[in-house]
Design a protein around this motif. Structure first.
Motif, short mmCIF file in Angstrom:
data_model
loop_
_atom_site.label_atom_id
_atom_site.label_comp_id
_atom_site.label_asym_id
_atom_site.label_seq_id
_atom_site.Cartn_x
_atom_site.Cartn_y
_atom_site.Cartn_z
N PRO A 58 0.84 -1.20 0.00
CA PRO A 58 0.00 0.00 0.00
C PRO A 58 0.88 1.25 0.00
O PRO A 58 1.94 1.28 0.63
CB PRO A 58 -0.78 -0.10 1.30
N ALA A 59 0.46 2.27 -0.72
CA ALA A 59 1.20 3.53 -0.75
C ALA A 59 1.19 4.16 0.63
O ALA A 59 0.31 3.88 1.45
CB ALA A 59 0.58 4.48 -1.77
N GLU A 60 2.18 4.99 0.88
CA GLU A 60 2.27 5.67 2.16
C GLU A 60 0.97 6.40 2.44
O GLU A 60 0.41 7.05 1.57
CB GLU A 60 3.43 6.66 2.15
N GLY A 61 0.48 6.27 3.66
CA GLY A 61 -0.77 6.91 4.04
C GLY A 61 -1.99 6.05 3.78
O GLY A 61 -3.08 6.38 4.20
N GLU A 62 -1.81 4.92 3.09
CA GLU A 62 -2.91 4.00 2.83
C GLU A 62 -2.85 2.90 3.88
O GLU A 62 -2.24 1.87 3.69
CB GLU A 62 -2.80 3.39 1.43
N GLU A 63 -3.45 3.16 4.99
CA GLU A 63 -3.42 2.20 6.09
C GLU A 63 -4.55 1.19 5.96
O GLU A 63 -5.60 1.48 5.41
CB GLU A 63 -3.55 2.93 7.44
N LYS A 64 -4.31 0.02 6.50
CA LYS A 64 -5.36 -0.98 6.55
C LYS A 64 -6.43 -0.52 7.53
O LYS A 64 -6.15 0.17 8.50
CB LYS A 64 -4.78 -2.33 6.99
N LYS A 65 -7.67 -0.89 7.23
CA LYS A 65 -8.79 -0.50 8.08
C LYS A 65 -8.65 -1.13 9.45
O LYS A 65 -8.19 -2.25 9.58
CB LYS A 65 -10.10 -0.95 7.45
N ALA A 66 -9.09 -0.39 10.47
CA ALA A 66 -9.03 -0.92 11.83
C ALA A 66 -10.10 -1.99 12.00
O ALA A 66 -11.16 -1.95 11.40
CB ALA A 66 -9.24 0.21 12.83
N GLY A 67 -9.80 -2.94 12.85
CA GLY A 67 -10.75 -3.99 13.15
C GLY A 67 -10.77 -5.08 12.10
O GLY A 67 -10.19 -4.96 11.03
N GLY A 68 -11.39 -6.18 12.43
CA GLY A 68 -11.55 -7.26 11.48
C GLY A 68 -10.42 -8.27 11.54
O GLY A 68 -9.44 -8.12 12.26
N LYS A 69 -10.60 -9.31 10.74
CA LYS A 69 -9.64 -10.40 10.67
C LYS A 69 -8.64 -10.15 9.54
O LYS A 69 -8.96 -9.50 8.56
CB LYS A 69 -10.37 -11.72 10.44
N TYR A 70 -7.45 -10.73 9.70
CA TYR A 70 -6.40 -10.60 8.70
C TYR A 70 -5.90 -12.00 8.34
O TYR A 70 -5.81 -12.88 9.19
CB TYR A 70 -5.24 -9.75 9.24
N VAL A 71 -5.56 -12.18 7.07
CA VAL A 71 -5.20 -13.50 6.55
C VAL A 71 -3.76 -13.51 6.03
O VAL A 71 -3.34 -12.59 5.33
CB VAL A 71 -6.15 -13.89 5.39
N CYS A 72 -3.05 -14.58 6.36
CA CYS A 72 -1.70 -14.79 5.84
C CYS A 72 -1.81 -15.21 4.38
O CYS A 72 -2.53 -16.17 4.06
CB CYS A 72 -0.98 -15.87 6.65
N PRO A 73 -1.09 -14.53 3.48
CA PRO A 73 -1.20 -14.86 2.06
C PRO A 73 -0.51 -16.17 1.68
O PRO A 73 -0.76 -16.70 0.61
CB PRO A 73 -0.50 -13.68 1.38
N ILE A 74 0.31 -16.70 2.55
CA ILE A 74 1.05 -17.93 2.23
C ILE A 74 0.31 -19.18 2.72
O ILE A 74 0.03 -20.09 1.94
CB ILE A 74 2.47 -17.90 2.82
N CYS A 75 -0.05 -19.20 4.00
CA CYS A 75 -0.62 -20.43 4.55
C CYS A 75 -2.10 -20.33 4.87
O CYS A 75 -2.74 -21.34 5.19
CB CYS A 75 0.15 -20.86 5.79
#
Length: 114
Positions: free
Chosen positions: A54-71
């Motif tokens: 993500p470009a600088e200043g483009e933060e991920k939204k707060a809250g929610g689940k996050y997923v590992c792209p590998i496993c």
């Protein structure tokens, strides 16, 4: 969302362009570039060189689940990661910077929001 492509890391495979041609294209040097805004988590996850972020200043939204792209490990804030000292209720943004996927070791920055 805006993205950056690290030209030093990009291997020119074209995966991002094939997944999101409305956001990415190949430049004259045969490397990817982000030329438009858009949601492209699949392209970020699929980049074999991890050259897209993500470009600088483009933060991920707060809250929610996050997923590992590998496993595919899912970090759920309601559960935390108690085996590694992360209490239930800890938001993804509040994880230590050196936290990594407990299954495969992928860094926190590579996770995508579900």
């Amino acid at each position: 969302m805006k993205y950056n492509v690290d030209q030093d890391l990009c291997i020119g495979c074209g995966m991002c362009e094939s997944l999101k041609p409305e956001v990415f294209r190949m430049n004259e040097e045969g490397k990817a570039e982000a030329y438009a805004e858009g949601e492209a988590p699949d392209a970020v996850e699929s980049c074999p060189a991890a050259a897209i972020s993500p470009a600088e200043g483009e933060e991920k939204k707060a809250g929610g689940k996050y997923v590992c792209p590998i496993c595919g490990y899912v970090y759920d804030p309601e559960v935390g990661d108690p085996d590694h000292g992360i209490e239930p209720g800890t938001e993804f943004a509040d994880l230590p910077e050196d936290w990594a996927c407990p299954l495969c070791g992928v860094p926190k920055d590579n996770f995508t929001q579900e």
